[in-house]
Design an enzyme around this catalytic site. Sequence first.
Site, short mmCIF file in Angstrom:
data_model
loop_
_atom_site.label_atom_id
_atom_site.label_comp_id
_atom_site.label_asym_id
_atom_site.label_seq_id
_atom_site.Cartn_x
_atom_site.Cartn_y
_atom_site.Cartn_z
N HIS A 240 0.38 -9.10 29.14
CA HIS A 240 1.55 -8.10 28.97
C HIS A 240 3.18 -8.56 29.20
CE1 HIS A 240 1.67 -4.13 27.18
NE2 HIS A 240 3.10 -3.76 27.78
N HIS A 266 6.29 -0.31 18.94
CA HIS A 266 7.46 0.94 19.26
C HIS A 266 7.67 2.15 17.94
CE1 HIS A 266 8.24 -0.58 23.60
NE2 HIS A 266 6.98 -1.04 23.12
#
Length: 294
Positions: A240, A266
Amino acid sequence: MIDSFLKFLEYEKRFSQHTLTAYQRDLKQFKLYLLETYELEDFLQVNHAILRSWIVSLMESGVSPITVNRKIATLKSFFKFLQSREYIDQNPASRLKPLKTEKKLPSFVRENEMIDLLDEISFEFSDDFGGVRDKVLIELLYCTGIRLSELINLQERQVNFFQGTIKVLGKRNKERVIPISDSFVKVIKEYLQIRNNEFQNASEFLLVTNTGEKLYPMMVYRTVRAYLSQVTTLSKKSPHVLRHTFATHLLDKGADLNAVKDLLGHTSLAATQVYTHNSMEKLKSAFDLAHPRA
């Protein structure tokens, strides 16, 4: 009720397995609390005061505000589901409010450190299958910003070598297309040639283990940690972090925020805006160093 709720999340909301596991764990923990504290087994008898008491008990036992907020979100979703299915008339979790949390800036690897890792002659990946695979793994995470689960499940057919793109299946089965450079296309082709020579029956997955099996999370974590440890002193060295690095470097170079949002997959621009803080800090540093009135 828990089983029905989880099936609803899996098949209708298309939540990831990771999220489903977290929701299941939270609800089982709450169920145990109900039994031990109130001798209740029926969720239909739960009221706001009981929910609030569980939240307080979590806080008193030292559970972090971020974790508590996830459990609050679980309760809200679960009782909203029960209300929608007419098990209950009112949602006892509707008045629960999330705790205030300290906002931390995402950790990221500096640009020169990534260049050292991927391009400098002083650092070389081994030229055997494992080394070539590792380089593709690191470069995929950094050059596309894909999530760990997306990397593991990425199949060869999702790479369009002619157009120079990768089609990624993200959260809730939402597809997005990410461009890759011509030089990286070449790296992937070279890797596939080595992989196919190494294994007679190549897996459908793009990246495989040294035995030709599908990658698994802990292996990816170990690989990323091992290579990043050689170029950065960051305390966090996870897949990440490379996703954070991808977004931060794009914004540092002037990329449009909406474009970065789409590349990351997103759903909300607010989730992407967190990366602008890192870029703003860089601009402030440049101002302080260069401007005569700083």
